[in-house]
Scaffold this motif. Sequence first.
Motif, PDB file in Angstrom:
ATOM      1  N   LEU A  61       0.823  -1.205   0.000  1.00 26.44           N
ATOM      2  CA  LEU A  61       0.000   0.000   0.000  1.00 26.44           C
ATOM      3  C   LEU A  61       0.861   1.260   0.000  1.00 26.44           C
ATOM      4  CD1 LEU A  61      -2.706  -1.207   2.534  1.00 26.44           C
ATOM      5  CD2 LEU A  61      -2.964  -0.951   0.051  1.00 26.44           C
ATOM      6  N   PHE A  62       2.012   1.205   0.644  1.00 27.07           N
ATOM      7  CA  PHE A  62       2.948   2.337   0.570  1.00 27.07           C
ATOM      8  C   PHE A  62       3.630   2.376  -0.794  1.00 27.07           C
ATOM      9  CE2 PHE A  62       2.815   1.631   5.215  1.00 27.07           C
ATOM     10  CZ  PHE A  62       2.472   2.915   5.619  1.00 27.07           C
ATOM     11  N   THR A  63       4.092   1.232  -1.256  1.00 25.69           N
ATOM     12  CA  THR A  63       4.828   1.170  -2.521  1.00 25.69           C
ATOM     13  C   THR A  63       3.968   1.625  -3.685  1.00 25.69           C
ATOM     14  OG1 THR A  63       6.048  -0.733  -1.642  1.00 25.69           O
ATOM     15  CG2 THR A  63       6.197  -0.322  -4.008  1.00 25.69           C
ATOM     16  N   SER A  64       2.782   1.042  -3.805  1.00 23.80           N
ATOM     17  CA  SER A  64       1.920   1.356  -4.949  1.00 23.80           C
ATOM     18  C   SER A  64       1.332   2.755  -4.844  1.00 23.80           C
ATOM     19  CB  SER A  64       0.805   0.310  -5.069  1.00 23.80           C
ATOM     20  OG  SER A  64       0.043   0.245  -3.879  1.00 23.80           O
ATOM     21  N   GLY A  65       1.025   3.187  -3.626  1.00 26.73           N
ATOM     22  CA  GLY A  65       0.505   4.545  -3.458  1.00 26.73           C
ATOM     23  C   GLY A  65       1.539   5.589  -3.815  1.00 26.73           C
ATOM     24  N   ALA A  66       2.778   5.373  -3.371  1.00 26.57           N
ATOM     25  CA  ALA A  66       3.855   6.308  -3.712  1.00 26.57           C
ATOM     26  C   ALA A  66       4.094   6.321  -5.214  1.00 26.57           C
ATOM     27  CB  ALA A  66       5.128   5.923  -2.968  1.00 26.57           C
TER      28      ALA A  66
ATOM     29  N   GLY B   6      13.275   2.572  -0.887  1.00 22.82           N
ATOM     30  CA  GLY B   6      12.771   2.651   0.482  1.00 22.82           C
ATOM     31  C   GLY B   6      12.883   4.060   1.050  1.00 22.82           C
ATOM     32  N   ARG B   7      14.015   4.710   0.800  1.00 21.10           N
ATOM     33  CA  ARG B   7      14.185   6.081   1.291  1.00 21.10           C
ATOM     34  C   ARG B   7      13.172   7.030   0.668  1.00 21.10           C
ATOM     35  NH1 ARG B   7      19.700   5.003   0.449  1.00 21.10           N
ATOM     36  NH2 ARG B   7      19.661   6.294  -1.444  1.00 21.10           N
ATOM     37  N   ALA B   8      12.912   6.858  -0.629  1.00 21.45           N
ATOM     38  CA  ALA B   8      11.970   7.745  -1.312  1.00 21.45           C
ATOM     39  C   ALA B   8      10.562   7.593  -0.745  1.00 21.45           C
ATOM     40  CB  ALA B   8      11.975   7.442  -2.811  1.00 21.45           C
ATOM     41  N   ILE B   9      10.160   6.363  -0.455  1.00 28.23           N
ATOM     42  CA  ILE B   9       8.829   6.144   0.106  1.00 28.23           C
ATOM     43  C   ILE B   9       8.741   6.704   1.523  1.00 28.23           C
ATOM     44  CG2 ILE B   9       7.229   4.354   0.908  1.00 28.23           C
ATOM     45  CD1 ILE B   9       8.126   2.705  -1.537  1.00 28.23           C
TER      46      ILE B   9
ATOM     47  N   SER C  34      -8.919  12.830  -7.377  1.00 32.22           N
ATOM     48  CA  SER C  34      -7.653  12.945  -8.093  1.00 32.22           C
ATOM     49  C   SER C  34      -7.450  11.694  -8.946  1.00 32.22           C
ATOM     50  CB  SER C  34      -6.497  13.098  -7.100  1.00 32.22           C
ATOM     51  OG  SER C  34      -5.258  12.771  -7.695  1.00 32.22           O
ATOM     52  N   SER C  35      -7.099  11.861 -10.214  1.00 31.08           N
ATOM     53  CA  SER C  35      -6.949  10.700 -11.105  1.00 31.08           C
ATOM     54  C   SER C  35      -5.837   9.776 -10.635  1.00 31.08           C
ATOM     55  CB  SER C  35      -6.684  11.160 -12.537  1.00 31.08           C
ATOM     56  OG  SER C  35      -5.489  11.934 -12.613  1.00 31.08           O
ATOM     57  N   ASP C  36      -4.728  10.339 -10.142  1.00 26.93           N
ATOM     58  CA  ASP C  36      -3.626   9.505  -9.665  1.00 26.93           C
ATOM     59  C   ASP C  36      -4.025   8.741  -8.414  1.00 26.93           C
ATOM     60  OD1 ASP C  36      -2.215  10.633 -11.744  1.00 26.93           O
ATOM     61  OD2 ASP C  36      -1.069  12.008 -10.477  1.00 26.93           O
ATOM     62  N   ASP C  37      -4.674   9.437  -7.475  1.00 24.43           N
ATOM     63  CA  ASP C  37      -5.086   8.786  -6.236  1.00 24.43           C
ATOM     64  C   ASP C  37      -6.176   7.749  -6.502  1.00 24.43           C
ATOM     65  OD1 ASP C  37      -3.322  10.503  -5.081  1.00 24.43           O
ATOM     66  OD2 ASP C  37      -4.741  11.427  -3.691  1.00 24.43           O
ATOM     67  N   ARG C  38      -7.096   8.075  -7.397  1.00 30.86           N
ATOM     68  CA  ARG C  38      -8.182   7.136  -7.705  1.00 30.86           C
ATOM     69  C   ARG C  38      -7.627   5.859  -8.320  1.00 30.86           C
ATOM     70  NH1 ARG C  38     -10.951  10.404 -10.284  1.00 30.86           N
ATOM     71  NH2 ARG C  38     -10.410   9.842 -12.441  1.00 30.86           N
ATOM     72  N   LEU C  39      -6.588   5.985  -9.139  1.00 28.59           N
ATOM     73  CA  LEU C  39      -5.952   4.820  -9.741  1.00 28.59           C
ATOM     74  C   LEU C  39      -5.469   3.859  -8.655  1.00 28.59           C
ATOM     75  CD1 LEU C  39      -5.194   3.983 -12.702  1.00 28.59           C
ATOM     76  CD2 LEU C  39      -2.918   4.854 -12.207  1.00 28.59           C
ATOM     77  N   PHE C  40      -4.882   4.416  -7.605  1.00 25.86           N
ATOM     78  CA  PHE C  40      -4.411   3.591  -6.479  1.00 25.86           C
ATOM     79  C   PHE C  40      -5.580   2.931  -5.756  1.00 25.86           C
ATOM     80  CE2 PHE C  40      -3.962   3.749  -1.806  1.00 25.86           C
ATOM     81  CZ  PHE C  40      -3.102   2.674  -1.646  1.00 25.86           C
ATOM     82  N   ILE C  41      -6.589   3.714  -5.406  1.00 21.48           N
ATOM     83  CA  ILE C  41      -7.722   3.189  -4.639  1.00 21.48           C
ATOM     84  C   ILE C  41      -8.414   2.057  -5.395  1.00 21.48           C
ATOM     85  CG2 ILE C  41      -9.986   3.749  -3.669  1.00 21.48           C
ATOM     86  CD1 ILE C  41      -8.902   6.632  -3.219  1.00 21.48           C
ATOM     87  N   GLU C  42      -8.603   2.247  -6.697  1.00 26.71           N
ATOM     88  CA  GLU C  42      -9.331   1.255  -7.487  1.00 26.71           C
ATOM     89  C   GLU C  42      -8.504   0.012  -7.780  1.00 26.71           C
ATOM     90  OE1 GLU C  42     -10.755   3.367 -10.894  1.00 26.71           O
ATOM     91  OE2 GLU C  42     -12.379   4.345  -9.780  1.00 26.71           O
TER      92      GLU C  42
END
Length: 426
Positions: free
Chosen positions: A11-16, A284-287, A332-340
Amino acid sequence: RPRVPASNMKLFTSGAAARLLGSDFRYRTRLVACDDDLVVLGSGDPAFGDSVLLEKMTDARGHSMNIEAFLDLWTNAVAEAGIRDIDELIVDDRVFDREYTHPSWPEEQLVRRYCAGVAGLNFHRNIIRFYPRPGTRNADVNPVSPATRTLDVVNRIKSDRSNPESSLVRVSRRDGTNEITLSGNVTVPMRVPVEVTVHDAPGFFASLLEERLESRGIDVETVRLAHDSDPGFQGPTIGPVIATPIERVLERCNHDSYNLYAEALLKTVGSRADGTQGTFDNGGRAIEKMVGDRLPSHVVDLEVADGSGMSRENSVAPLTLAHWLAGFDPSSSDDRLFIESLPMPGEGTLENRFGNRSLGGATVHAKSGFLNGVCSLSGYVMTADGRRLAFSIIVNDGKTPARRAKQMQEHIVEQLAHSLASIARG
């Protein structure tokens, strides 16, 4: 308190990745001609040659795609370009480093598909498939997919119908090699393939491509991976560019919980953030930085070792994960992509979850996670009018059976759903 999250780390990896790369991002893998050389330019795409995705596709004639048809896309293009002699066939995988597996992953499981290494050029999910069937004395392990002459396979599978182990196959692979040993007993053809990880996926792909080019009468003098000293390769593109939208990668990462996809996203994030090769460390540092920049400091408790959650060196407080999820905006299109990309009950890794639960008209999008002693579930409860609750439930307890942990998680989510529905009704 921080916990080992297992696959909830995705969830952190894909959301970031969704936020940093954006919904228009595509992985692109190309074959280019450089003077008398052919160069495969890897992008880190985890879907390149993924047989599960190919099965859903058709070729130009409407036939189902398979791995051989996929390889033909480039071998046919080389032949049609009139190329007959190649000095060097080079795979440029330098977008990522060559630390394929994380040092904290369990060594005895590195042969399993969920521990497939991640590379700058991935192919066929970095696995090979065997379909054992009974033979005269030993089982027959051919055909192999993808077909190749480069593997060193020791076949010790018997075909003894008097053996109670009628359908058991064990697999081992010598560390750092593609020397694979198969053992066990097979009395009926195995319909579900035995999947084994390969070492050095870029080199493995290079050998596959060489074999198929030479079968077309195209001579290949040398095959190698790109050196650090090589310049950036440029030249005309041969054949189609293989492009994968991030939407498909996020779906495989979260809906199907495929670890290779998460690790490719982690290293892609690291590469984009640093402008260098993607690694476990810079990903890992970037996330961690993205989470730290977006959440109040008092709720941040996160350590990232890998992208998939296979490592027990990952740790996160459920409070941190819930706040992270709450920060994603469906408008947000980017955020919605993650949620879906998160499965609903009855789908993906939640196929057998919430079957007897009443959610009061609410929907659930969530990610499950499991390691020995770890059972996690995090995601959203949503109502039709747009109300949302973000939740994270992480169990670290070797004494609690996973079945009981799952029941507890589903009971909590059921109560959240009814609570949210009652608020919506006023």
